[in-house]
Design a protein around this motif. Structure first.
Motif, mmCIF file in Angstrom:
data_model
loop_
_atom_site.group_PDB
_atom_site.id
_atom_site.type_symbol
_atom_site.label_atom_id
_atom_site.label_comp_id
_atom_site.label_asym_id
_atom_site.label_seq_id
_atom_site.Cartn_x
_atom_site.Cartn_y
_atom_site.Cartn_z
ATOM 1 N N PRO A 75 5.759 10.835 -2.134
ATOM 2 C CA PRO A 75 6.796 10.021 -1.487
ATOM 3 C C PRO A 75 6.493 8.531 -1.440
ATOM 4 O O PRO A 75 7.380 7.708 -1.708
ATOM 5 N N SER A 76 5.275 8.163 -1.109
ATOM 6 C CA SER A 76 4.942 6.735 -0.997
ATOM 7 C C SER A 76 5.102 6.001 -2.319
ATOM 8 O O SER A 76 5.194 4.767 -2.340
ATOM 9 N N THR A 77 5.184 6.746 -3.427
ATOM 10 C CA THR A 77 5.408 6.133 -4.735
ATOM 11 C C THR A 77 6.722 5.366 -4.760
ATOM 12 O O THR A 77 6.859 4.365 -5.484
ATOM 13 N N ARG B 9 8.205 3.751 -2.250
ATOM 14 C CA ARG B 9 8.370 2.776 -1.165
ATOM 15 C C ARG B 9 8.963 1.453 -1.658
ATOM 16 O O ARG B 9 9.845 0.877 -1.011
ATOM 17 N N ASP B 10 8.515 0.962 -2.792
ATOM 18 C CA ASP B 10 8.969 -0.341 -3.288
ATOM 19 C C ASP B 10 10.381 -0.301 -3.861
ATOM 20 O O ASP B 10 10.976 -1.349 -4.115
ATOM 21 N N THR C 280 14.953 -0.245 0.021
ATOM 22 C CA THR C 280 15.093 -1.190 1.127
ATOM 23 C C THR C 280 15.738 -0.449 2.283
ATOM 24 O O THR C 280 16.923 -0.091 2.228
ATOM 25 N N LEU C 281 14.956 -0.161 3.315
ATOM 26 C CA LEU C 281 15.445 0.652 4.426
ATOM 27 C C LEU C 281 16.096 -0.209 5.495
ATOM 28 O O LEU C 281 15.535 -1.208 5.937
ATOM 29 N N TYR D 60 12.440 10.381 7.950
ATOM 30 C CA TYR D 60 12.336 9.761 6.630
ATOM 31 C C TYR D 60 11.059 8.932 6.505
ATOM 32 O O TYR D 60 10.350 9.002 5.481
ATOM 33 N N LEU D 61 10.733 8.147 7.530
ATOM 34 C CA LEU D 61 9.531 7.314 7.482
ATOM 35 C C LEU D 61 8.272 8.179 7.433
ATOM 36 O O LEU D 61 7.291 7.822 6.763
ATOM 37 N N LEU E 47 8.048 9.247 3.869
ATOM 38 C CA LEU E 47 7.632 8.133 3.014
ATOM 39 C C LEU E 47 6.131 7.869 3.127
ATOM 40 O O LEU E 47 5.508 7.345 2.197
ATOM 41 N N ASN E 48 5.550 8.245 4.247
ATOM 42 C CA ASN E 48 4.110 8.097 4.452
ATOM 43 C C ASN E 48 3.340 9.373 4.102
ATOM 44 O O ASN E 48 2.205 9.571 4.550
ATOM 45 N N ASP E 49 3.977 10.231 3.299
ATOM 46 C CA ASP E 49 3.335 11.418 2.734
ATOM 47 C C ASP E 49 2.939 12.460 3.778
ATOM 48 O O ASP E 49 1.971 13.204 3.601
#
Length: 432
Positions: free
Chosen positions: A243-245, A247-248, A251-252, A419-420, A423-425
């Motif tokens: 998931p962290s892949t 992140r870029d 835009t949340l 979701y966050l 995103l932080n795996d």
């Protein structure tokens, strides 16, 4: 019934799991396949599988083929199975198969590939609690103490008539696919319908292609039925993505003070009255302001909430509507009117892969009757993984599926927090 192990390809979006599945089919052209997808556009003639799998010819059930016409797609499906064709079809058609189809699948040793989870359990609201009590009193049915399965033991011939009140129930009982939801005290929705287990047992192999399988409805159903699962070793998606892949690329936009306390569950949306218009307008304004801030045109935007509450597409006159003005519809290049709203249940399609902004205004929970039933049977759904999975399936209809950046608006506190965490795996791990 024979022993069966369901093989699972549990891999994150963008890991090429479907592509690798197609590559595997190409390398094994002598086997027989039924490929099942939720979207007709993926499996119909000229669909993705027809374009991507060149070593094996797939045929989609239709009302017309080169030789003759058929009254239904199911009739054509029977013909294709009788003659051992490789078949691509929708979840809906797959779930409508009957004993005749099961025997043909077993005869030709088909491998069934399910792209995304199928709906293995659903509510069945035709009969009330008083109906069930009446049939128990008459000793027409018995109910299993283990999983609530209902068996028909009555001997009356009148129930075999199609117009008999309990004919449909008897038919479901004979298929071993109707269950009492003992976890519910309500008088309605007391029955649960399962898919016939023969739908799984008739195949040479069952392979499920999905993401976040553990704790899902399908996972719970298979555990309830004592069906083992294992990692599919023949289909190997990319393993370096997490998931962290992403992140870029995202835009949340998080909840504002005006939306952070709004529940946005199905129950909340259903219970809205005119006095709640201010709250709904806060969500609409956030969609409009986010689109304006990021230069998003209506054609590049998709948003979701329950359909009854979506302005422009709702057919429910009483429901309070979410109406983000200027972000409701647009005219496409073919001069056709399109709506920005998209069903949260949309799966397995590239039709929205141009969308630059996603607004997810829906706090997702499993259907209450199904949740209660599985919990009463000792196999509870993981509600957090269910919510995250639903959110991600929707978000990945957008252009992020092609590696392009998007703006993601999540105005609900619970969904944004989950979701966050993803995103932080924090939700990694799957079938071993």
């Amino acid at each position: 019934m024979k022993d069966i192990v369901v093989e699972v390809v549990d891999s994150i979006m963008g890991s090429s799991k479907t592509t690798e599945c197609f590559n595997w089919i190409n390398k094994n052209p002598t086997d027989k396949y039924i490929y099942v997808s939720p979207m007709l556009s993926e499996v119909d003639s000229g669909g993705r599988i027809h374009k991507s799998v060149l070593g094996v010819e797939f045929v989609s059930p239709n009302l017309d083929d080169e030789n003759k016409s058929y009254k239904t797609k199911t009739e054509h499906l029977t013909y294709l199975l009788e003659n051992g064709f490789n078949i691509s079809c929708t979840h809906k058609l797959y779930l409508n198969m009957d004993d005749e189809h099961f025997k043909l699948i077993e005869k030709h040793n088909y491998t069934i590939i399910l792209d995304e989870e199928i709906e293995v359990i659903r509510t069945y609201g035709t009969y009330s609690k008083s109906d069930i009590d009446y049939l128990l009193e008459k000793k027409d049915i018995t109910i299993s103490e283990t999983d609530g399965s209902i068996s028909w033991i009555g001997v009356s011939d009148s129930v075999n008539s199609y117009d008999h009140k309990y004919h449909k129930l008897k038919t479901l009982c004979e298929k071993q696919s109707v269950y009492l939801n003992r976890g519910l005290s309500a008088k309605k929705n007391v029955l649960i319908s399962h898919i016939p287990l023969k739908l799984l047992y008739c195949a040479k192999r069952i392979i499920v292609i999905t993401y976040m399988f553990d704790g899902s409805v399908l996972d719970c159903f298979l555990r309830l039925k004592g069906i083992k699962t294992t990692k599919c070793l023949d289909i190997t998606p990319k393993s370096d993505l997490k998931p962290s892949t992403f992140r870029d690329l995202i835009t949340l936009v998080t909840p504002t003070k005006k939306t952070v306390d709004l529940k946005m569950s199905k129950t909340w949306w259903d219970g809205l009255t005119q006095k709640d218009t201010t709250s709904v307008n806060s969500i609409a304004n956030l969609i409009m302001n986010t689109a304006k801030q990021h230069g998003i045109q209506p054609k590049d935007l998709m948003w979701t909430c329950p359909k009854d509450n979506a302005y422009g597409v709702s057919e429910c006159k009483k429901a309070v509507k979410l109406n983000p003005k200027g972000c409701v519809k647009y005219v496409d290049s073919n001069e056709e009117t399109k709506y920005c709203w998209l069903s949260v249940h949309t799966r397995a399609t590239n039709d929205y892969a141009h969308k630059k902004m996603v607004a997810h205004c829906y706090n997702r929970y499993p259907l209450q009757p199904i949740k209660v039933y599985l919990q009463a049977c000792g196999v509870p759904i993981d509600e957090e993984r269910y919510a995250v999975s639903s959110l991600l399936q929707f978000v990945w209809r957008s252009r992020i599926r092609n590696g392009a950046p998007i703006v993601l608006l999540i105005p609900n506190h619970r969904m944004c927090t989950l979701y966050l965490r993803w995103l932080n795996d924090k939700f990694e791990g799957g079938v071993e």
